[in-house]
Design an enzyme around this catalytic site. Sequence first.
Site, PDB file in Angstrom:
ATOM      1  CD  GLN A  46       3.278 -15.801 -19.542  1.00  0.00           C
ATOM      2  OE1 GLN A  46       2.688 -16.709 -20.113  1.00  0.00           O
ATOM      3  NE2 GLN A  46       3.860 -15.970 -18.373  1.00  0.00           N
ATOM      4  N   GLY A  47       3.855 -12.518 -23.084  1.00  0.00           N
ATOM      5  CA  GLY A  47       4.591 -12.890 -24.286  1.00  0.00           C
ATOM      6  C   GLY A  47       5.877 -13.624 -23.935  1.00  0.00           C
ATOM      7  CE1 TYR A  48       7.017 -13.997 -19.468  1.00  0.00           C
ATOM      8  CE2 TYR A  48       7.224 -16.163 -18.493  1.00  0.00           C
ATOM      9  CZ  TYR A  48       7.216 -14.798 -18.358  1.00  0.00           C
ATOM     10  OH  TYR A  48       7.410 -14.250 -17.127  1.00  0.00           O
ATOM     11  CB  SER A  49       5.889 -19.763 -25.910  1.00  0.00           C
ATOM     12  OG  SER A  49       5.761 -20.380 -24.664  1.00  0.00           O
ATOM     13  CB  SER A 108      -3.442 -16.720 -22.859  1.00  0.00           C
ATOM     14  OG  SER A 108      -2.670 -17.865 -22.754  1.00  0.00           O
ATOM     15  CD  GLU A 124       2.522 -19.853 -16.864  1.00  0.00           C
ATOM     16  OE1 GLU A 124       3.713 -19.509 -16.964  1.00  0.00           O
ATOM     17  OE2 GLU A 124       1.775 -20.068 -17.825  1.00  0.00           O
ATOM     18  CD  GLU A 173       6.864 -35.154 -20.396  1.00  0.00           C
ATOM     19  OE1 GLU A 173       6.448 -34.005 -20.643  1.00  0.00           O
ATOM     20  OE2 GLU A 173       6.102 -36.124 -20.250  1.00  0.00           O
TER      21      GLU A 173
END
Lengths: 380, 392
Positions: B135-138, B170, B253, B376
């Site tokens: 997964q390429g998110y952040s 990951s 997720e 948060e």
Amino acid sequence: MKDAAQTLIDTEDEVMLRDAARGFLAEASPVSALRANRDAGRAHDPALWADMAQMGWTGVLVPETAGGADMGHRAAGILAEEMGRVLAASPFLSSAVIAATVLRQAGPAAQGALQTIAAGRATYALALDEGPKFAPAATAMQAERQGNTFRLTGTKAFVADGTTASRVLVLARTSGAAGDPEGLTLFDLDASLAGLDRQALSTIDSRDHARLVFDAVAVTGDDIIGDLDNGLVALRPGLQAGQAALAAELTGLAGGAAAITLGYLKERKQFDRTIGSFQALQHRAAHLWSEIEVTASAIANAGRVLDNAPDDAALAVSLAKARAAQTAKLAVSEAVQMHGGIGMTDAYDIGFFIKRARVGAEWLGDYGYHAAVIGAARGI
Amino acid sequence: MSDATEALAAFRADISAWIKDNCPASLLGRAFNENSIVWGGRKWSFANDDQRIWLERAVKRGLTAPRWPVEFGGGGLSRAQEKIFREEMTAAGAPPPLQSFGLWMLGPALLEFGNDAQKAEHLPKITRGEIRWCQGYSEPGAGSDLANVQTRAEDMGDHWLVSGQKIWTSYADQADWIFALVRTDRDAPKHKGISFMLMDMDTPGITTRPIRLISGKSPFCETFFDNVKVPKEQLVGELNRGWDIAKYLLTHEREMIGGGGQGLLGARSVAQIIAMQEGELLADPVLRAEAMQTEVDTLAFGLTMERYKDQAEAGRGVGNASAMLKYYGTELNKRRYELMMATAGSDGLEWDGAHGGLAPEWLRTKANSIEGGTSEVMLDIIAKRVLEMPGQ
């Protein structure tokens, strides 16, 4: 798809029951009714109880053959939850839940008693605790036997609905010593018997609690529920039903306190801002909501297990009561703090929630008692 | 018994027999940990032949993706059947035959947002364990503020040209393909210029390198995109509507991380550790009380997962409440691991001591309440979207 009565969500009937209960209680028993009862020195309103009988709530756990609605423990929990939201005071738990569950196990002889409960004509109290903590096996009160007569002598320290009940379920010792879970016998007796002195306690939640002093109160073998020397077995289903319903009431109470608080956070202005826009308060409100959600699952589960597998309900019931006691404590503490000064005033309703939460946390076993049950069951 | 109940009982008997007949004995009842997971993919090598046999048999019956449609290699099971399948797997001590981000995340996204060609192309390869996804998110500048992604995909007419950097990807170094959020419109408000794109990791211009964490080696990587040519048909859903897919997947997720699903949170129980210490530490009243409290909350949280699943099954979405599952589940998991470390005492302090990799697992839990949205951020979502509290 699974039958909804096997899941942890409300069935269609339960959704309707909840809506109807919420609507009725908002009208007939808002928190202001508790205030009025308190100011009038009245533990609960008999007219409200009559209405509950009319709607079948008093017979929620009474078989249809005895005039009950027989809706089951999940339904009883939903009613208790809704009563908790508005702090509706009534003998519902003592009579319609605990006594009804005990008596329906007692066979045909108890049919008449069940009818009076369902009709709302009789109300019951459970006389169990002799010390400050819930400990059924520690029961020391003597039931001295002479032929078919038993003479009860001793003091029950904290009896919910004890001054107003017309009948009392009493656990007393017929053999063994305090601490022995065997040797106890459960009696069903008229609250006006000679030798029974009922002393009202002025408790913080403004409800009916009493100290019951027994001085050679005479009952007979016909008044025994279940078997001689095996009273804890006869009482256990009633205790579990009561614990689950009380847990539901506490969860409703937590939800009610949280809703009032959330309303206040959205309305109160300080520093030229609605205080609910402050992240510090948002996170506390969101955490509280999370805890209530998690506890609500344990409540639904306890009701389902009591309905579907009652012989195996100890863990589910203790889980519900343990969680509910903690969640209600958190909800009312947060409610007062987030209200600020006004939360400390008697004129404001939140104080009633904190008081009832404390009483409910103790009655029928506190957090520690029920957490220990779970620990024992889970190898801790 | 109703017909439905009877049918489920028959299913249970059937699936239980199938598991016993098909799962190789060497895999049964083994401790489940990171080393026993089968991820699949082009670069995958099985730890032993039985793992391969177990995967092949499960694939044949569609049980790597029990609830996906049969046409894509799934099992076509109902939720009630799937639950029974999982219960029987647990009862038999059988490990999941295959785990992957394809099964958990990309698959559900394609089933919801993909076109027919994309589903037919990618889903069967996921169920068969042939292609491993990451997964390429952040990005370095898009953590909690994920919509701030800056990796650009430029429309070159017959292809996209992708440049930028992803972080916390990951297993990117083990993966065959990546699904990523890329910026396709730099002028639109930040949520509205993002698209969801699939890329083969072998495409020229993609490089990746691992990140070492406090827990030791980690699956996390940094992944770099340098003028990567991506075919047009690898954009999923509508152009510039990738945020909708991202939100949908984040919900998945969060439920997954919060629920301790798929072994991400570790499968150890407090009672297990206590048993290993031969009851010695039960004498510590403080630790014992804490263990009971943790058990109370763990049981209640498990029921909450079940209740939410029941709700989803009844057709009422869980929606923003998944933020609660993520928040509560990960905070609870951190508590559990703190307790287990305290229970294990000095036996838990070695990297690989009496309790196996307890210490690195404990360290790893500290990321649970950061990855997939911090605690948060979850509380913000609950406050704003569930409780409808006012904005600043």
